[in-house]
Design a protein around this motif. Structure first.
Motif, short mmCIF file in Angstrom:
data_model
loop_
_atom_site.label_atom_id
_atom_site.label_comp_id
_atom_site.label_asym_id
_atom_site.label_seq_id
_atom_site.Cartn_x
_atom_site.Cartn_y
_atom_site.Cartn_z
N ILE A 22 0.80 -1.39 -0.09
CA ILE A 22 -0.08 0.03 0.02
C ILE A 22 0.71 1.21 -0.05
N ALA A 79 1.48 3.97 -3.41
CA ALA A 79 1.37 5.53 -3.71
C ALA A 79 2.35 6.00 -4.20
N THR A 136 -3.82 5.66 9.50
CA THR A 136 -4.51 5.78 7.95
C THR A 136 -5.72 6.44 8.05
N SER A 155 -5.86 10.09 5.94
CA SER A 155 -6.83 10.37 4.82
C SER A 155 -7.61 11.43 5.07
N ASN A 167 -4.79 5.72 -2.95
CA ASN A 167 -3.98 5.86 -1.69
C ASN A 167 -3.03 7.21 -2.19
#
Length: 456
Positions: A18, A22, A123, A127, A154
């Motif tokens: 992840i 990004a 996270t 975000s 992401n």
């Protein structure tokens, strides 16, 4: 070394991670030729391929790899990978090879960097910070540790003056950053395969906090001892910034926000759980301190849709409720199961949990067992090994963990058999949870529960 923008090719080893993906999307967005390797095909690697990124899934030196010029190719790898023929090839043939965290630090070092750290909550909080930056039309880029529903990614680019990054404590990666602003949500023990003990991971977070130049740019959940002055935030207790008067109306939560100079009433928030109000409080405190007004922040909070696999919830016509979550630590499990029990106290809860890492299962077995005992029925999947080898953890199995769970209705299952077992169970709420590949069950479960064949 050469500036990043002088490279033409960017090869990612472990591109499906992840955090890696990004950065891959960032280099693709600025016109780089991005390609890479991962051992497993996933929804994320499929998405990257659809975006024009070339990915292979075999550890072999392909003609395309041999065609890359060391002078204009940067190789980025994840520390989760230890040995690989592709990595050895690049090391032995004069390529510049850097860890993911080093590259992220280089990308963001000349920006006004907002970094969100914590063993839990980072996270969602990072975000949300990025989403609020977008609502305020700030010139920012973000590098997130989950797929934000509002961005469907992401990574998001809206300029390069500000960067919003999830500051990962694994492998001490966050010490490569140069944060101008930071949030620390939690410093619970985790990644003991790297840090060894709780005291050492706490020192890692103190070292990270000391990278922030100004005391009033560092936001710490009240109760965390970080070793320097900082602004505190909290829920239902006074702090430098705090939220209270939390009310639930349907599937929405309302709360009031307080700072030393102002009170902002009636924020509306769709993400369940007191811990998520806490995350929202941190994000509001930071953005308001940067000069963003409360009306803008209220719009952003109300419009935030959360993160994929962070309490992703579905209601079905047959009355069933399905929740999918990424939780992989006892504290996180307690938060998500506690939220379900709070919102649906009379409903029968079936939990399908996939432990992540043999070392984490071993180190927190007692906590996992206590968390999982809250389920009315438990399906415990085999441990997802990720970077670890089972032969190094003799006796650490899901059956070993299951024996410590004091519940009457419990069983072990393979991932392949889990969906069949779920279909046999009597439940009102289904929770699938874990950080491995349990998410591959998601589409099948949604399709099945959407079917008119399912009884209420």
């Amino acid at each position: 070394m050469k500036p990043l923008n002088t490279y033409q090719n960017f090869y990612f080893i472990g591109i499906g991670g992840i955090g890696m993906s990004a950065i891959a999307r960032y280099f693709k967005s600025i016109g780089g030729n991005v390609l890479g390797y991962d051992k497993t095909e996933t929804k994320l690697t499929s998405a990257l391929i659809s975006e024009g990124i070339d990915i292979v899934f075999k550890d072999e030196i392909t003609p395309k790899i041999k065609s890359l010029d060391p002078e204009n190719t940067l190789v980025i790898y994840t520390p989760a990978i230890k040995k690989l023929d592709i990595l050895n090839y690049f090391d032995e043939n004069g390529f510049m090879v850097l860890k993911r965290a080093k590259v992220l630090g280089m990308i963001t070092e000349n920006t006004n960097c907002i970094a969100v750290a914590g063993t839990h909550g980072k996270t969602t909080t990072s975000s949300l910070v990025a989403h609020l930056c977008k609502e305020a039309n700030l010139p920012f880029s973000c590098f997130l540790g989950g797929i934000a529903e509002n961005f469907k990614s992401n990574f998001h680019f809206n300029g390069s003056e500000i960067s919003v990054v999830e500051a990962d404590e694994y492998d001490r990666s966050f010490l490569n950053l140069s944060p101008d602003w930071a949030i620390v949500t939690s410093i619970d023990a985790d990644h003991l395969d790297i840090y060894g003990d709780k005291a050492t991971i706490e020192k890692g977070f103190r070292d990270f906090a000391n990278l922030v130049p100004e005391n009033n740019h560092l936001f710490i959940r009240k109760g965390i001892e970080i070793g320097r002055n900082a602004k505190t935030y909290a829920v239902n207790e006074e702090a430098d910034f705090y939220s209270n008067n939390i009310r639930e109306m349907g599937d929405k939560i309302y709360f009031d926000f307080h700072s030393a100079n102002a009170v902002a009433l009636d924020f509306v928030w769709e993400i369940p759980g007191i811990h998520n109000v806490e995350n929202a409080t941190a994000a509001i405190a930071l953005l308001n301190s940067m000069g963003v007004g409360f009306e803008t922040l209220k719009r952003g909070i109300a419009d935030f849709k959360g993160i994929k696999r962070r309490y992703t919830k579905h209601h079905f016509e047959n009355g069933k409720i399905y929740i999918d979550d990424y939780a992989h630590h006892p504290t996180e499990l307690n938060a998500v199961i506690g939220s379900i029990k709070h919102f649906y106290p009379e409903k029968k809860l079936l939990v399908a949990f996939q432990p992540h890492l043999f070392s984490r299962t071993r180190d927190f077995a007692e906590g996992f067992a206590e968390s999982l005992e809250q389920a009315d029925e438990l399906i415990l999947l085999d441990i997802y090994p990720a970077r670890e080898l089972q032969e190094n953890f003799e006796g650490i199995t899901s059956k070993w963990l299951l024996d410590q769970v004091k519940s009457a209705k419990k069983e072990v299952s393979t991932l392949e058999d889990a969906f069949d077992k779920i279909q046999e169970k009597d439940f009102d709420v289904l929770l699938t949870v874990g950080a491995g590949n349990i998410d591959t069950l998601y589409d099948e479960i949604v399709k099945w529960l959407s079917s008119s064949m399912i009884k209420k």
